[in-house]
Design an enzyme around this catalytic site. Sequence first.
Site, PDB file in Angstrom:
ATOM      1  N   ASP A   1      22.349  -2.394  -2.193  1.00 47.52           N
ATOM      2  CA  ASP A   1      22.234  -2.631  -0.761  1.00 47.52           C
ATOM      3  C   ASP A   1      23.583  -2.832  -0.076  1.00 47.52           C
ATOM      4  O   ASP A   1      23.671  -3.478   0.962  1.00 47.52           O
ATOM      5  CB  ASP A   1      21.351  -3.859  -0.511  1.00 47.52           C
TER       6      ASP A   1
ATOM      7  N   ARG B   1      27.599 -13.196   2.998  1.00 47.95           N
ATOM      8  CA  ARG B   1      28.144 -13.261   4.346  1.00 47.95           C
ATOM      9  C   ARG B   1      27.410 -14.280   5.212  1.00 47.95           C
ATOM     10  O   ARG B   1      28.004 -14.946   6.063  1.00 47.95           O
ATOM     11  CB  ARG B   1      28.084 -11.863   4.979  1.00 47.95           C
TER      12      ARG B   1
ATOM     13  N   HIS C   1      35.488 -15.850  -5.084  1.00 41.93           N
ATOM     14  CA  HIS C   1      35.450 -14.473  -4.593  1.00 41.93           C
ATOM     15  C   HIS C   1      36.709 -14.160  -3.786  1.00 41.93           C
ATOM     16  O   HIS C   1      37.318 -15.035  -3.169  1.00 41.93           O
ATOM     17  CB  HIS C   1      34.203 -14.273  -3.726  1.00 41.93           C
TER      18      HIS C   1
ATOM     19  N   GLU D   1      17.436   0.655  -7.639  1.00 42.40           N
ATOM     20  CA  GLU D   1      17.137  -0.692  -7.151  1.00 42.40           C
ATOM     21  C   GLU D   1      16.500  -0.620  -5.762  1.00 42.40           C
ATOM     22  O   GLU D   1      16.838  -1.357  -4.841  1.00 42.40           O
ATOM     23  CB  GLU D   1      18.390  -1.587  -7.118  1.00 42.40           C
TER      24      GLU D   1
ATOM     25  N   HIS E   1      29.282 -15.573  -2.414  1.00 38.43           N
ATOM     26  CA  HIS E   1      29.964 -14.544  -1.630  1.00 38.43           C
ATOM     27  C   HIS E   1      29.169 -14.080  -0.418  1.00 38.43           C
ATOM     28  O   HIS E   1      29.665 -13.293   0.385  1.00 38.43           O
ATOM     29  CB  HIS E   1      30.257 -13.322  -2.506  1.00 38.43           C
TER      30      HIS E   1
ATOM     31  N   GLU F   1      22.766  -6.739   4.013  1.00 44.65           N
ATOM     32  CA  GLU F   1      22.128  -6.041   2.893  1.00 44.65           C
ATOM     33  C   GLU F   1      20.667  -5.684   3.145  1.00 44.65           C
ATOM     34  O   GLU F   1      20.197  -4.629   2.703  1.00 44.65           O
ATOM     35  CB  GLU F   1      22.251  -6.883   1.616  1.00 44.65           C
TER      36      GLU F   1
END
Length: 361
Positions: free
Chosen positions: A80, A199, A229, A102, A197, A116
């Site tokens: 994604d 967002r 990260h 996926e 990580h 995503e």
Amino acid sequence: MAPVVRRLQQETGIRSTVCVTGQHREMLNAVLGFFAVHPDVSLDVMQPNQSLNSLFSRVLEAADKTLQACQPDVVLVHGDTTTAAACALAAFHRGIAVGHVEAGLRTGDLQQPFPEELNRRLIDEVAGYLFAPTESAKVNLETDCAAGYIIVTGNTVIDSLAETAQRIKNSSALNDALASGFSFIQPDRQMVLVTGHRRENFGEGFEQICDALIEIAEKSNAQIVYPVHLNPAVRATVLSRLQGYDQIHLIEPVNYAEFVWLMMRSDLILTDSGGVQEEAPFLGKPVLVMRNVTERPEALTTGLVELVGTDAQRIAAAAMARLTSSKSCSVSEPMSPYGDGNAAQRIVDALLGRQVAEFKA
């Protein structure tokens, strides 16, 4: 995608081309080397402090040029990411079939995870091959009236994990080499592994996560290992708030084999990652998911995975409960609702029109 790449290369009737963006090049090179995957094309689109829109536009344009040069019959994308969505759209614009590895994951909330959730819906909308990791992902696709060929394959992440974990277990030299990089980990103390990580957790979310880790460090004897990260928004918060605590080890990002070793060594994992929700149950490790929603409901049914959000008190309380009770114990038998190690073979067989027995958990 490494297992898929290698399966494709074993087929005499398929010519495959591996394309990468070049994001986080040092980390990329390490994992490509571990799996002996050699990219044929690098888009070199990464720039410092880029916006999602600028990244999407550069990937779209660079992918279009690559598609024009290669003239593939099928473009395979995974997951994604912005890269996957842009490449899928570039292929769609050229009338090239898209295979989504996926496919079908959903939270039902476009803001979580962001971006995503939108990316995977976009890819599923244009894909001709929908490789769903689970039966529930297949149901999501059918509910959305996805037009592509849907098949439950399991997830290739389990293919990679099963192979890597076995290599570490079977090779004392490899195990020792990996362990030598983490000599600060004390063998007689519990270890909590942390990744973050997402967002949507930028800002207050990561501040809450940091507060939770401080509380865990103060209330337990566990050692906390946190590969931080590379995203500047993550590092700014984490490094400023967590440096100086003896029990919290902030380290640079690790390569894939190192991360698998850390998961195998851990007593508890705290994460906002999607993939770790699949990997940890396979290794029998308990996980606290620091998100409000998950696109992997199967993980919750194992009893090893718990959704705790990003409230500091809730994270810390759940962590202490796991660390101080029988719940903290890893299970001896892997729980694998996401695959049996044969997803890549099913994907290649489906592309070649062979009969495929779908994965059943």
